[in-house]
Design a protein around this motif. Structure first.
Motif, PDB file in Angstrom:
ATOM      1  N   GLU B 156      -7.533   7.806  -7.146  1.00 41.09           N
ATOM      2  CA  GLU B 156      -6.465   9.337  -6.905  1.00 41.09           C
ATOM      3  C   GLU B 156      -4.913   8.320  -6.450  1.00 41.09           C
ATOM      4  O   GLU B 156      -4.303   7.864  -6.287  1.00 41.09           O
ATOM      5  CB  GLU B 156      -6.422  10.201  -5.607  1.00 41.09           C
ATOM      6  N   ALA B 157      -3.979   9.319  -7.001  1.00 40.73           N
ATOM      7  CA  ALA B 157      -2.498   8.781  -7.562  1.00 40.73           C
ATOM      8  C   ALA B 157      -1.487   9.818  -6.682  1.00 40.73           C
ATOM      9  O   ALA B 157      -1.972  10.720  -6.110  1.00 40.73           O
ATOM     10  CB  ALA B 157      -2.035   8.517  -8.738  1.00 40.73           C
ATOM     11  N   THR B 158      -0.691   9.905  -5.868  1.00 42.83           N
ATOM     12  CA  THR B 158       0.633   9.975  -5.298  1.00 42.83           C
ATOM     13  C   THR B 158       2.127   9.511  -6.145  1.00 42.83           C
ATOM     14  O   THR B 158       2.179   8.900  -6.513  1.00 42.83           O
ATOM     15  CB  THR B 158       0.740   9.599  -4.259  1.00 42.83           C
ATOM     16  N   PRO B 185     -11.115  -4.391  -0.638  1.00 45.65           N
ATOM     17  CA  PRO B 185     -10.222  -4.552  -1.711  1.00 45.65           C
ATOM     18  C   PRO B 185      -9.906  -3.229  -2.473  1.00 45.65           C
ATOM     19  O   PRO B 185     -11.353  -2.397  -2.519  1.00 45.65           O
ATOM     20  CB  PRO B 185     -10.969  -5.968  -2.824  1.00 45.65           C
ATOM     21  N   ALA B 186      -8.848  -2.626  -2.813  1.00 45.34           N
ATOM     22  CA  ALA B 186      -9.071  -1.031  -2.690  1.00 45.34           C
ATOM     23  C   ALA B 186      -7.719  -1.254  -3.688  1.00 45.34           C
ATOM     24  O   ALA B 186      -7.230  -1.969  -4.521  1.00 45.34           O
ATOM     25  CB  ALA B 186      -8.151  -0.864  -1.797  1.00 45.34           C
ATOM     26  N   ALA B 187      -7.604  -0.375  -4.590  1.00 43.65           N
ATOM     27  CA  ALA B 187      -6.487  -0.038  -5.828  1.00 43.65           C
ATOM     28  C   ALA B 187      -5.612   1.566  -5.385  1.00 43.65           C
ATOM     29  O   ALA B 187      -6.566   2.012  -4.536  1.00 43.65           O
ATOM     30  CB  ALA B 187      -7.248  -0.071  -6.947  1.00 43.65           C
ATOM     31  N   ALA B 188      -4.848   1.064  -5.729  1.00 43.88           N
ATOM     32  CA  ALA B 188      -3.546   2.546  -5.074  1.00 43.88           C
ATOM     33  C   ALA B 188      -2.761   2.981  -6.333  1.00 43.88           C
ATOM     34  O   ALA B 188      -2.385   1.825  -7.297  1.00 43.88           O
ATOM     35  CB  ALA B 188      -2.750   1.640  -3.698  1.00 43.88           C
ATOM     36  N   HIS B 189      -2.034   3.726  -6.396  1.00 41.39           N
ATOM     37  CA  HIS B 189      -1.479   4.712  -7.923  1.00 41.39           C
ATOM     38  C   HIS B 189      -0.686   5.174  -6.623  1.00 41.39           C
ATOM     39  O   HIS B 189      -0.337   5.827  -6.211  1.00 41.39           O
ATOM     40  CB  HIS B 189      -1.869   5.036  -8.767  1.00 41.39           C
ATOM     41  N   ILE B 190       0.619   5.037  -7.311  1.00 47.78           N
ATOM     42  CA  ILE B 190       2.067   5.611  -6.467  1.00 47.78           C
ATOM     43  C   ILE B 190       3.418   6.260  -8.375  1.00 47.78           C
ATOM     44  O   ILE B 190       3.255   5.013  -8.489  1.00 47.78           O
ATOM     45  CB  ILE B 190       3.062   4.837  -6.039  1.00 47.78           C
ATOM     46  N   MET B 191       3.228   7.193  -8.342  1.00 47.62           N
ATOM     47  CA  MET B 191       4.739   7.485  -9.232  1.00 47.62           C
ATOM     48  C   MET B 191       5.857   8.227  -8.302  1.00 47.62           C
ATOM     49  O   MET B 191       5.418   8.599  -7.872  1.00 47.62           O
ATOM     50  CB  MET B 191       4.014   8.158  -9.971  1.00 47.62           C
ATOM     51  N   THR B 209      -3.176  -3.244   7.817  1.00 50.00           N
ATOM     52  CA  THR B 209      -3.741  -4.303   7.104  1.00 50.00           C
ATOM     53  C   THR B 209      -4.853  -3.394   5.881  1.00 50.00           C
ATOM     54  O   THR B 209      -5.864  -2.345   5.739  1.00 50.00           O
ATOM     55  CB  THR B 209      -5.334  -4.455   8.641  1.00 50.00           C
ATOM     56  N   ALA B 210      -4.704  -4.368   4.844  1.00 52.83           N
ATOM     57  CA  ALA B 210      -5.341  -3.731   3.601  1.00 52.83           C
ATOM     58  C   ALA B 210      -5.459  -5.229   2.784  1.00 52.83           C
ATOM     59  O   ALA B 210      -4.798  -5.969   2.903  1.00 52.83           O
ATOM     60  CB  ALA B 210      -4.012  -2.611   2.671  1.00 52.83           C
ATOM     61  N   VAL B 211      -6.447  -4.899   1.132  1.00 51.69           N
ATOM     62  CA  VAL B 211      -6.522  -5.992   0.972  1.00 51.69           C
ATOM     63  C   VAL B 211      -5.991  -4.985  -0.512  1.00 51.69           C
ATOM     64  O   VAL B 211      -7.365  -4.438  -0.889  1.00 51.69           O
ATOM     65  CB  VAL B 211      -8.338  -6.634   0.396  1.00 51.69           C
ATOM     66  N   LEU B 212      -5.331  -5.220  -1.016  1.00 49.90           N
ATOM     67  CA  LEU B 212      -4.826  -3.808  -2.422  1.00 49.90           C
ATOM     68  C   LEU B 212      -4.002  -4.275  -3.502  1.00 49.90           C
ATOM     69  O   LEU B 212      -2.777  -5.363  -3.407  1.00 49.90           O
ATOM     70  CB  LEU B 212      -3.669  -3.311  -0.954  1.00 49.90           C
ATOM     71  N   SER B 213      -4.695  -3.886  -4.172  1.00 42.27           N
ATOM     72  CA  SER B 213      -3.702  -3.830  -5.949  1.00 42.27           C
ATOM     73  C   SER B 213      -3.391  -2.418  -6.435  1.00 42.27           C
ATOM     74  O   SER B 213      -3.776  -1.458  -5.631  1.00 42.27           O
ATOM     75  CB  SER B 213      -4.887  -4.203  -6.726  1.00 42.27           C
ATOM     76  N   GLU B 214      -1.763  -2.792  -6.439  1.00 37.81           N
ATOM     77  CA  GLU B 214      -1.392  -0.948  -6.161  1.00 37.81           C
ATOM     78  C   GLU B 214      -0.249  -1.178  -7.295  1.00 37.81           C
ATOM     79  O   GLU B 214       0.366  -2.524  -8.438  1.00 37.81           O
ATOM     80  CB  GLU B 214      -0.143  -1.415  -5.284  1.00 37.81           C
TER      81      GLU B 214
END
Lengths: 255, 438
Positions: B156-158, B185-191, B209-214
């Motif tokens: 999902e994206a914000t 490990p997680a992915a995120a998408h922001i616009m 705390t995160a292991v995040l690719s965004e």
């Protein structure tokens, strides 16, 4: 009256070749209101004396004492010495990125006085002192010594002297590298502080030139880490005529 | 004797260029962070990275040129990262916790994305949308494997939207607080989407705390004036790669601020592209690397249209053993980008032994018909002589150090122009200083 007393001071530094003794038993007493010129050839230990009084970490005091009105100066940190009333005008003032002169001067004044200066009078004092030393107002917003010429740096040292109002000022070759005009401006600044009352001055110089503008009460000749001769202003005149060769020859003869 | 004189002459020359004492101009130096290993290392891998180039360039354009850098939405288009690539040579891959190896040996990117808390003015909308939303991809395209992995894996994206002609002032800030959901490990998408002539401020505040690719897409339409501040103030164990893609419309103004404070490894890669003439981009960065932290900032400004302007100012302080900051500033002025006016600057202040800063400005100019182009980089040490000088004026050691660092970083903070944030960042700098036992 305050008294700065140096007794049988031995100082060494660590070099790549090992420990090197620089000061070999210096004794000197300065009272407020007196101006002492410390003269001598390169490498005789003049600047070492200045840095040691201020507490530069490079110099190790092996024996002897420095006291200010009986208080042990050697036991104080660098900033404690400054707050006790000692001021060193540096031979090579360093640049400090990120700190404006305005911010630096106010922070130093606050530290020395133990309270922040009143903003209105302080700003006025700084402006007036800068004008007297012919420092352009724009320097207030520049970072400490950053991109300053040699002469500009020395003027700023004297600006700090005038604003911080110490008991004792040690001027480490403040005259070096100055042209005659700058020398006059700087000397006037020192004379103003002396005239304002109560400053004891240790004027370290290689040349006699500055002594035409700042009159010493006493002259001490430094040779090889010790005081070789002391006298009144007339000694400076003799040094101007004869140079340091006489002392160096003696040293060679005894060696 | 002669040698000494020559040395003096060189020294004077450096001085006359206005550098700060104790500052040396940092050149490019090869890093040994990812030593060559195995058959995929070294030049073979480098050459390979041009295969399947989908964004111009190609054969004959060196790896270091941004014109030739591969861009793609597909993870499969990017070869495995070896650590010897221009783009990765400073990053300690072993500490990426698998973000670089998604799709290899079963490495997944399926952790929960950070929770999003929103505070916003009424007129601004914040939506959570699925990955098939038509707006996604309008501002950006991944430029490295890690970003492509995030693009393929987010669920999902914000989307933050500033409506047309919306006029927000520096008090009407939209803040997304992104709290990490743990170390899977997680992915995120922001616009962030500023419509025509919209003015406003959006803050992305990363915590926890995160292991995040965004991926962050920043779409700035014609005439809009948008400020985006991305704060990375994670817990000490966080790993975060953030690719921030800025699309600058005609006559639009964008201020982009990166604040990297907390986390084990932060790699922030903002890139700006102009879609019309007259666009202006200001990019600011502030980072404070403590012992063991790797803070990497790689930015790219792609001047591909006429009469656009860019200014880049990144400043960082470093303290403690193994503190490492990397700043790479790529600016490309393409042949058609006449009238470009660009300047980029990076300054590092090293406070203690054991810290390291790498700073590499890269300016590529393909046309002479420009207003101006320049860059500056300097890394300096707060040294004992400076400390002695300040102390000799009565200033206590700890006050002296703070004075220098505050002054140094304040130059960036005062440009943000969002009062609430400025205060918070000044506090954060104080905290960093206190934590460093200064």
């Amino acid at each position: 009256m305050s008294t700065l007393e140096i007794k049988d001071l031995h100082v060494s530094i660590v070099t790549e070749q090992g420990v090197k003794a620089i000061l070999k038993g210096v004794s000197l007493t300065i009272n407020t209101g007196e101006t002492h010129a410390i003269m001598g050839p390169n490498g005789s230990g003049k600047s070492t004396l200045a840095s040691t009084i201020a507490g530069h970490p490079r110099y190790t005091v092996d024996s002897g004492s420095i006291t200010l009105d009986g208080e042990d100066v050697l036991a104080m940190s660098v900033d404690q010495r400054a707050r006790a009333g000692l001021f060193l005008a540096m031979q090579y003032p360093v640049e400090i990125p990120g700190v404006t002169m305005t911010n630096f001067l106010r922070t130093a004044k606050t530290a020395i006085d133990g309270e922040a200066p009143k903003l209105r009078t302080w700003t006025k004092d700084v402006k007036a002192a800068m004008a007297q030393l012919r420092i352009e107002p724009e320097f207030a917003e520049r970072n400490v010594n950053e991109g300053f010429s040699g002469g500009e740096k020395k003027r700023h040292e004297i600006l700090q002297l005038e604003l911080l109002n110490p008991k004792f000022a040690i001027l480490d070759e403040t005259d070096s590298g100055l042209d005659v005009d700058a020398l006059k401006v700087v000397s006037e600044g020192v004379n103003r502080t002396i005239a304002a009352g109560g400053l004891g001055t240790m004027l370290i110089t290689h040349y006699t030139r500055i002594l035409r503008y700042i009159k010493p009460d006493f002259v001490h000749v430094f040779v090889d880490g010790n005081i070789a001769e002391q006298g009144g202003p007339e000694l400076a005149d003799r040094l101007e005529a004869e140079g340091y060769d006489r002392y160096l020859d003696e040293e060679t003869a005894t060696a | 004797m002669t040698e000494l004189t020559q040395e003096q002459a060189t020294d004077n020359k450096v001085w006359s260029q206005g550098f700060i004492k104790g500052m040396t101009e940092e050149g490019e130096s090869l890093s040994e962070i990812n030593p060559e290993s195995g058959p995929l290392g070294g030049s073979a891998a480098k050459a390979h990275s041009h295969g399947g180039d989908s964004h111009g360039g190609g054969v004959g354009i060196p790896d270091s040129s941004r014109a030739g850098r591969l861009t793609s939405y597909k993870l499969a288009d990017f070869p495995a990262i070896t650590g010897r690539e221009e783009d990765w040579r400073f990053t300690p891959l072993k500490r990426l916790r698998g973000l670089d190896r998604v799709g290899i040996k079963g490495q997944e990117l399926t952790g929960a994305a950070p929770a999003v808390d929103v505070t916003k003015p009424d007129a601004v909308t914040v939506e959570t949308v699925g990955r098939d939303d038509a707006r996604i991809g309008k501002a950006g395209i991944p430029e490295d494997r890690v970003a492509a992995a995030a693009w393929e894996n987010f669920t999902e994206a914000t989307i933050v939207t500033l409506p047309e002609e919306y006029l927000g002032n520096s008090e009407d800030v939209t803040t997304l607080t992104l709290t990490g959901a743990g170390d899977t490990p997680a992915a995120a998408h922001i616009m962030v989407h500023a419509k025509k002539f919209a003015t406003g401020v959006v803050v992305l505040d990363h915590r926890g705390t995160a292991v995040l690719s965004e991926n962050v897409e920043i779409l700035v339409e014609d005439g809009a004036n948008l400020t985006v501040v991305s704060i990375q103030d994670w817990n000490d164990d966080a790993v975060h790669a953030s690719a921030q893609h800025i699309s600058v419309g005609r006559d639009a103004k964008v201020k982009h601020v990166v604040v990297n404070l907390g986390g084990n490894l932060l790699r922030t890669t903002p890139s700006a592209r102009y879609t019309g003439t007259g666009g202006e981009v200001e990019m600011y960065g502030l980072y404070f690397a403590d012992a063991g932290q790797h803070l990497e900032q790689r930015l790219f400004v792609d001047h591909s249209t006429k009469n656009c302007k860019s200014r880049v100012t990144y400043k960082g302080a470093l303290q403690g053993d193994g503190a490492h900051a990397v700043w790479i500033g790529d600016v490309l002025i393409r042949k058609q980008a006449e009238g470009t006016d660009t300047y980029e600057m990076n300054r590092n202040l090293i406070l203690t032994q054991g810290a390291r800063a790498d700073s590499v400005p890269n300016l590529e100019i393909e046309t002479g018909m420009i207003e101006g182009a320049g860059h500056a980089s300097a890394t300096g040490r707060f040294d004992d002589e400076q400390l002695f000088y300040l102390q000799a004026r009565g200033i206590q050691e700890d006050v002296a150090r703070r004075l220098v660092v505050r002054g140094f970083l304040n130059e960036v903070i005062q440009h943000i122009k969002v009062p609430a944030l400025e205060e918070r960042l000044r506090d954060a700098v104080e905290r960093e200083l206190a934590a460093g036992s200064l």
